[in-house]
Motif scaffolding. Structure first.
Motif, mmCIF file in Angstrom:
data_model
loop_
_atom_site.group_PDB
_atom_site.id
_atom_site.type_symbol
_atom_site.label_atom_id
_atom_site.label_comp_id
_atom_site.label_asym_id
_atom_site.label_seq_id
_atom_site.Cartn_x
_atom_site.Cartn_y
_atom_site.Cartn_z
ATOM 1 N N SER A 21 9.793 -41.687 -55.215
ATOM 2 C CA SER A 21 9.307 -40.381 -56.088
ATOM 3 C C SER A 21 10.456 -39.283 -55.978
ATOM 4 O O SER A 21 10.894 -39.237 -54.991
ATOM 5 N N LEU A 22 10.477 -38.787 -57.056
ATOM 6 C CA LEU A 22 11.606 -37.777 -57.147
ATOM 7 C C LEU A 22 11.225 -36.391 -56.235
ATOM 8 O O LEU A 22 9.959 -36.238 -56.541
ATOM 9 N N PRO A 23 12.135 -35.916 -55.807
ATOM 10 C CA PRO A 23 11.805 -34.575 -55.026
ATOM 11 C C PRO A 23 11.235 -33.635 -56.167
ATOM 12 O O PRO A 23 11.660 -33.558 -57.362
ATOM 13 N N VAL A 24 10.365 -32.628 -55.869
ATOM 14 C CA VAL A 24 9.925 -31.878 -56.783
ATOM 15 C C VAL A 24 10.209 -30.395 -56.516
ATOM 16 O O VAL A 24 9.807 -30.000 -55.446
ATOM 17 N N ASP A 34 10.486 -30.685 -52.925
ATOM 18 C CA ASP A 34 9.889 -30.945 -51.859
ATOM 19 C C ASP A 34 10.141 -32.711 -51.724
ATOM 20 O O ASP A 34 10.053 -33.201 -52.697
ATOM 21 N N LEU A 35 10.165 -32.802 -50.309
ATOM 22 C CA LEU A 35 10.304 -34.360 -50.054
ATOM 23 C C LEU A 35 8.955 -34.827 -49.668
ATOM 24 O O LEU A 35 8.382 -34.262 -48.916
ATOM 25 N N ARG A 116 3.854 -33.684 -49.300
ATOM 26 C CA ARG A 116 5.186 -33.031 -49.153
ATOM 27 C C ARG A 116 5.411 -32.549 -47.647
ATOM 28 O O ARG A 116 4.895 -31.689 -47.390
ATOM 29 N N ILE A 117 6.531 -32.913 -47.058
ATOM 30 C CA ILE A 117 6.424 -32.851 -45.901
ATOM 31 C C ILE A 117 7.622 -31.857 -45.369
ATOM 32 O O ILE A 117 7.739 -31.246 -44.338
ATOM 33 N N ALA A 118 8.633 -31.652 -46.289
ATOM 34 C CA ALA A 118 9.925 -30.937 -46.033
ATOM 35 C C ALA A 118 10.199 -30.722 -47.521
ATOM 36 O O ALA A 118 9.759 -31.092 -48.456
ATOM 37 N N GLN A 119 11.536 -29.979 -47.609
ATOM 38 C CA GLN A 119 12.117 -29.670 -48.789
ATOM 39 C C GLN A 119 13.933 -29.898 -48.548
ATOM 40 O O GLN A 119 14.204 -29.778 -47.458
ATOM 41 N N VAL A 120 14.359 -30.119 -49.821
ATOM 42 C CA VAL A 120 15.959 -30.456 -49.834
ATOM 43 C C VAL A 120 16.654 -29.057 -50.562
ATOM 44 O O VAL A 120 15.968 -28.969 -51.687
#
Ligand SMILES: O=c1ccn([C@H]2C[C@H](O)[C@@H](COP(=O)(O)OP(=O)(O)OP(=O)(O)O)O2)c(=O)[nH]1
Ligand SMILES: [Mg+2]
Length: 160
Positions: A21-24, A34-35, A116-120
């Motif tokens: 699923s794509l990061p959002v 979001d990852l 969603r656990i982290a972000q990039v």
């Protein structure tokens, strides 16, 4: 000054991605996408775990992706990313993983697949061309650091 935000151009970069699923980006203009976790897990107080995201990138040369915590998880549950900012090198083609840590002293934290656990964050970086010298050029700060300016409102060493 009256700034018309609607006319501002947001710079984007094409990122080749392979993803379940794509990061959002939750909002237009967000810096972090979001990852999501690919797994169910429980983090006991003080426990850490390497968590899959199902995402891999081929970043353009000269770019880096930083894996950073989500502030809501940090504030409400004490969940952070141990090595923040996690550094994803441009040449890395493996799955991006997140080393989550539950810093809470008493509450376990349950992660479900898809959460969603982290972000990039994607950034341009410079690589250093190291130039060895015998003596470094002087500076105002010199070798002072690690709290040398104090911690109150007054800044030691401040000048006009
Ligand atoms: O939070 C992170 C940090 C790193 N990585 C991946 C991408 C990165 O390119 C690679 C290596 O990361 P790093 O250089 O930080 O780790 P290292 O311990 O120095 O490993 P290596 O010896 O493989 O460089 O691991 C992640 O998936 N998530
Ligand atoms: Mg490394």
């Amino acid at each position: 000054m009256n700034v018309d935000y609607a006319t501002r151009v947001t710079e984007t970069v094409d990122i080749l991605i392979h993803a379940d699923s794509l990061p959002v980006y939750a909002h237009p203009g967000d810096a972090g996408a979001d990852l999501c976790s690919t797994q169910d897990l429980v983090l006991e107080p003080g426990e850490r775990a390497l968590v899959g995201t199902g995402v891999s990138f081929a970043l353009p040369d000269g770019y880096v992706a930083f894996v950073v915590p989500r502030s809501g998880l940090a504030t409400k549950h004490g969940i952070t990313v141990v090595n923040a900012p996690g550094t994803v090198d441009a040449g890395y083609r493996g799955e991006v993983k997140v080393t989550l840590l539950n810093t809470d002293r008493s509450e376990a934290y349950r992660v479900a697949a898809g959460d969603r656990i982290a972000q990039v964050i994607f950034m341009q970086v410079s690589r250093a061309n190291f130039i060895e010298v015998d003596i470094l050029p002087g500076s105002d700060r010199g070798e002072s650091g690690f709290g040398s300016t104090g911690f109150g409102a007054d800044v030691k060493g401040q000048h006009e």
